[in-house]
Design an enzyme around this catalytic site. Structure first.
Site, PDB file in Angstrom:
ATOM      1  N   LYS A   1       0.862  -1.182   0.000  1.00  0.00           N
ATOM      2  CA  LYS A   1       0.000   0.000   0.000  1.00  0.00           C
ATOM      3  C   LYS A   1       0.895   1.228   0.000  1.00  0.00           C
ATOM      4  O   LYS A   1       1.668   1.443   0.941  1.00  0.00           O
ATOM      5  CB  LYS A   1      -0.884  -0.015   1.241  1.00  0.00           C
ATOM      6  CG  LYS A   1      -1.798   1.183   1.338  1.00  0.00           C
ATOM      7  CD  LYS A   1      -2.745   1.031   2.505  1.00  0.00           C
ATOM      8  CE  LYS A   1      -3.659   2.214   2.627  1.00  0.00           C
ATOM      9  NZ  LYS A   1      -4.537   2.089   3.799  1.00  0.00           N
TER      10      LYS A   1
ATOM     11  N   LYS B   1      -1.916  -1.431  -4.087  1.00  0.00           N
ATOM     12  CA  LYS B   1      -2.840  -0.306  -4.063  1.00  0.00           C
ATOM     13  C   LYS B   1      -2.082   0.992  -4.057  1.00  0.00           C
ATOM     14  O   LYS B   1      -1.133   1.093  -3.277  1.00  0.00           O
ATOM     15  CB  LYS B   1      -3.686  -0.469  -2.792  1.00  0.00           C
ATOM     16  CG  LYS B   1      -4.506   0.673  -2.383  1.00  0.00           C
ATOM     17  CD  LYS B   1      -5.159   0.350  -1.076  1.00  0.00           C
ATOM     18  CE  LYS B   1      -5.912   1.567  -0.648  1.00  0.00           C
ATOM     19  NZ  LYS B   1      -6.256   1.534   0.725  1.00  0.00           N
TER      20      LYS B   1
HETATM   21  C1  PBG Z   1      -7.615   2.881   5.322  1.00  0.00           C
HETATM   22  C2  PBG Z   1      -7.784   2.762   3.859  1.00  0.00           C
HETATM   23  C3  PBG Z   1      -7.586   3.736   2.878  1.00  0.00           C
HETATM   24  C4  PBG Z   1      -8.060   3.202   1.685  1.00  0.00           C
HETATM   25  C5  PBG Z   1      -8.478   1.905   1.953  1.00  0.00           C
HETATM   26  N1  PBG Z   1      -8.277   1.645   3.302  1.00  0.00           N
HETATM   27  C6  PBG Z   1      -7.137   5.140   2.968  1.00  0.00           C
HETATM   28  C7  PBG Z   1      -5.862   5.534   3.522  1.00  0.00           C
HETATM   29  O1  PBG Z   1      -4.925   4.753   3.728  1.00  0.00           O
HETATM   30  O2  PBG Z   1      -5.791   6.721   3.786  1.00  0.00           O
HETATM   31  C8  PBG Z   1      -8.127   3.931   0.369  1.00  0.00           C
HETATM   32  C9  PBG Z   1      -9.162   3.446  -0.583  1.00  0.00           C
HETATM   33  C10 PBG Z   1      -9.508   4.412  -1.670  1.00  0.00           C
HETATM   34  O3  PBG Z   1      -8.919   5.499  -1.812  1.00  0.00           O
HETATM   35  O4  PBG Z   1     -10.427   4.086  -2.425  1.00  0.00           O
HETATM   36  N2  PBG Z   1      -6.446   2.542   5.868  1.00  0.00           N
END
Ligand code: PBG
Length: 326
Positions: free
Chosen positions: A195, A248
């Site tokens: 991520k 992601k």
């Molecule tokens: C929470 C999380 C996030 C997303 C999924 N789980 C946001 C972040 O890390 O700030 C993002 C998903 C999206 O932007 O569609 N930890």
């Protein structure tokens, strides 16, 4: 035989040739739809920066999931927008929390769909970080215990799959151990393994009201410049017991998906995040882009790069387009 022109176009001449020679395939079987659950009843509130995506109360979630099943989309990913926040994200493991309620309600309908839940603290903490905070620092190990409680509360409600998105080190192993020792050895983990520290999450943080109140997430999410580090994260999560690893965002990180495909033998999920969705919708709204075509091309590209599962806010629209194609 010698020809002075090599013609690659022969096999593109008509749709039948193109079908026969298509190398990768996008199907509804690959899609998962993220769904945002809010407290209350009868709530279906469209998100300004994500047209077509809604905050839904539990009763509306049921309707949404019925529609998902009609489209034969095999999975959903639930996110909660809680009533209250505190310093430690206590409401994230409340058995009566919105996600837990939604899971129970969906499961009571006996719908044939994988109900996955996001396991994280950022929407549930007043500071908006994904972990426990002490003296303005994120405390990795102290976060494990809470994440374990969240995951257990989700599977006790009936979740089929848990998806930790916090990026704390070691949490996959801790969650795996807790699931196994509490009789949930059959429940798989989809880890948000790679991520990235991305600005593409912007619209999502508005939905969940989960912006960090100080600092940013750079100390626990991956630097967008670091592909090797992403591979390490993926390897570590697999060693810790992740059944599916996620990358992601998706489109800006196709190289990571492709590279992961060569090293990982577990299924790879790619999350086409809120900002990716918002960009396409905004440009389509201005008629600067052909929205439906860009949607399909981006999903196809994510598939081509090597993703098995695509988590996308476009899941229903894409399923509709795929059905019309066949
Ligand atoms: C929470 C999380 C996030 C997303 C999924 N789980 C946001 C972040 O890390 O700030 C993002 C998903 C999206 O932007 O569609 N930890």
């Amino acid at each position: 035989m010698y020809s002075d022109i090599l013609r690659t176009s022969r096999l593109r001449a008509n749709d039948s040739f193109r079908r026969l020679t298509r190398e990768t395939h996008l199907s509804v079987d690959h899609l998962m739809l993220p769904i945002f659950v809010v407290p209350g009843h009868g709530i279906r509130q469209e998100i300004a920066s994500m047209p077509g995506v809604y905050r839904l109360s539990v009763d509306e979630v049921i309707r949404e999931v019925q529609e998902v099943c009609e489209f034969r989309i095999p999975g959903i990913l639930l996110f909660g927008v809680p009533e209250r926040k505190d310093a430690f994200g206590g409401s994230a493991y409340d058995p009566e929390g919105v996600v837990q309620q939604a899971v129970r309600a969906i499961k009571s309908q006996l719908l044939r769909v994988v109900v996955a839940t996001d396991v994280c603290l950022c929407a549930y903490t007043t500071h908006g970080h994904c972990g426990v905070v002490e003296k303005n620092q994120i405390v990795n190990d102290a976060t494990h215990e809470i994440l374990v409680k969240v995951a257990l509360s989700h599977v006790r409600a009936g979740a089929d799959l848990v998806a930790p998105s916090d990026m704390m080190d070691g949490r996959v192993a801790k969650i795996r151990l807790a699931l196994d020792t509490h009789g949930f050895g059959h429940v798989p983990i989809m880890s948000y393994a790679a991520k990235f520290y991305s600005a593409f999450y912007g619209p999502f943080r508005d939905v969940q009201d989960s912006r960090p109140q100080f600092g940013d997430r750079a100390s626990y999410q991956i630097d967008p410049a670091n592909p090797r580090e992403a591979m390490r994260e993926i390897e570590i999560d697999i060693q810790e017991g992740a059944d599916i690893v996620m990358i992601k965002p998706a489109l800006p990180y196709l190289d990571i998906i492709a590279r992961a495909r060569y090293v990982a033998d577990v299924p790879i999920a790619a999350y086409q995040v809120s900002g990716e969705y918002a960009m396409v919708q905004a440009a389509a709204d201005k008629q600067w882009l052909d929205g439906p075509r860009v949607m399909m091309e981006s999903l196809q590209s994510i598939k081509r790069a090597g993703a098995d599962i695509i988590i996308t806010y476009f899941a229903k629209e894409a399923a509709r387009a795929l059905r019309a194609r066949s």
